[in-house]
Design a protein around this motif. Structure first.
Motif, short mmCIF file in Angstrom:
data_model
loop_
_atom_site.label_atom_id
_atom_site.label_comp_id
_atom_site.label_asym_id
_atom_site.label_seq_id
_atom_site.Cartn_x
_atom_site.Cartn_y
_atom_site.Cartn_z
N GLY A 74 32.04 -57.22 -7.99
CA GLY A 74 31.05 -56.17 -7.19
C GLY A 74 29.80 -56.66 -7.38
N MET A 75 28.89 -55.73 -7.92
CA MET A 75 27.65 -56.11 -8.16
C MET A 75 27.18 -56.61 -9.52
N SER A 76 28.28 -56.80 -10.37
CA SER A 76 27.99 -56.95 -11.84
C SER A 76 28.01 -58.39 -12.10
N SER A 77 27.16 -58.87 -13.15
CA SER A 77 26.96 -60.03 -13.69
C SER A 77 26.87 -60.10 -15.02
N GLU A 129 26.70 -46.62 -9.60
CA GLU A 129 27.62 -46.25 -8.54
C GLU A 129 26.77 -45.91 -7.21
N ALA A 130 25.57 -45.23 -7.45
CA ALA A 130 25.02 -44.53 -6.16
C ALA A 130 24.34 -45.75 -5.39
N LYS A 131 24.36 -47.00 -5.91
CA LYS A 131 23.72 -48.06 -5.32
C LYS A 131 24.78 -49.26 -5.04
N GLY A 132 26.10 -48.75 -5.06
CA GLY A 132 27.06 -49.97 -5.03
C GLY A 132 27.78 -50.58 -5.94
N GLY A 133 27.31 -50.31 -7.18
CA GLY A 133 27.79 -50.88 -8.18
C GLY A 133 28.80 -50.07 -9.02
N GLU A 134 29.29 -50.42 -10.18
CA GLU A 134 30.20 -49.74 -11.05
C GLU A 134 29.62 -49.10 -12.26
N ASP A 135 28.31 -49.29 -12.42
CA ASP A 135 27.74 -48.85 -13.63
C ASP A 135 28.06 -49.55 -14.75
N LEU A 136 28.39 -50.84 -14.87
CA LEU A 136 29.03 -51.58 -15.85
C LEU A 136 27.89 -51.98 -17.08
N GLY A 137 26.83 -51.81 -16.86
CA GLY A 137 25.45 -52.31 -17.52
C GLY A 137 24.50 -51.70 -16.80
N ALA A 138 23.04 -51.85 -17.53
CA ALA A 138 21.86 -51.53 -17.03
C ALA A 138 21.52 -52.65 -15.69
N THR A 139 20.65 -52.17 -15.07
CA THR A 139 20.18 -53.03 -14.18
C THR A 139 19.15 -54.19 -14.56
N ALA A 140 18.95 -55.09 -13.94
CA ALA A 140 17.96 -56.34 -14.34
C ALA A 140 16.52 -55.69 -14.67
#
Length: 137
Positions: free
Chosen positions: A10-13, A29-40
């Motif tokens: 997904g959007m996770s790295s 999630e609201a921005k297309g991710g799965e909220d698995l971590g903080a954003t950069a």
């Protein structure tokens, strides 16, 4: 020093350094991710907070300032739709018997030495600060 980012899904790295540490970044999630971590972008602000905490600790030891607790909150703002931080407020909370003047001096020295803070300053981010002495229970 080296950082390597590897996409996972997904959007996770996962970002690794050359010393064996890693963090996961993602989007909410609201921005297309799965909220698995903080954003950069959040990690950037977290790094500033962590850097101030670490450098304050180093400077405090040199100044013989003892403390029982130290918390650094950093609050980032993006004014007028700016794509990055325009302002950061550093809130240092400390449980210490040291004088207000000595703690203030320590924080001023910390802000001059913190490499992440220097990057923010060079990027034109307005940084303000405040110090709060924690109340003993």
């Amino acid at each position: 020093m080296k950082a390597t980012t590897t996409w996972t899904k997904g959007m996770s790295s996962v970002i690794t350094d050359n010393r064996g540490h890693e963090i996961t970044i993602d989007l909410p999630e609201a921005k297309g991710g799965e909220d698995l971590g903080a954003t950069a972008f959040e990690v950037c602000l977290m790094s500033y907070s962590g850097c101030v905490n670490t450098i304050f600790n180093i400077v405090a030891k040199k100044m013989r300032i003892e403390f029982e607790a130290l918390v650094v909150d950093t609050i980032g703002s993006q004014k007028d739709g700016a794509p990055t931080f325009t302002d950061v407020e550093v809130e240092l909370k400390i449980d210490s018997e040291a004088s207000d003047e000595k703690i203030e001096k320590c924080l001023q020295q910390t802000l001059k030495m913190c490499p992440v803070g220097v990057l923010f300053h060079q990027a034109g981010v307005n940084t303000t600060y405040k110090i709060e002495k924690m109340q003993k229970a």
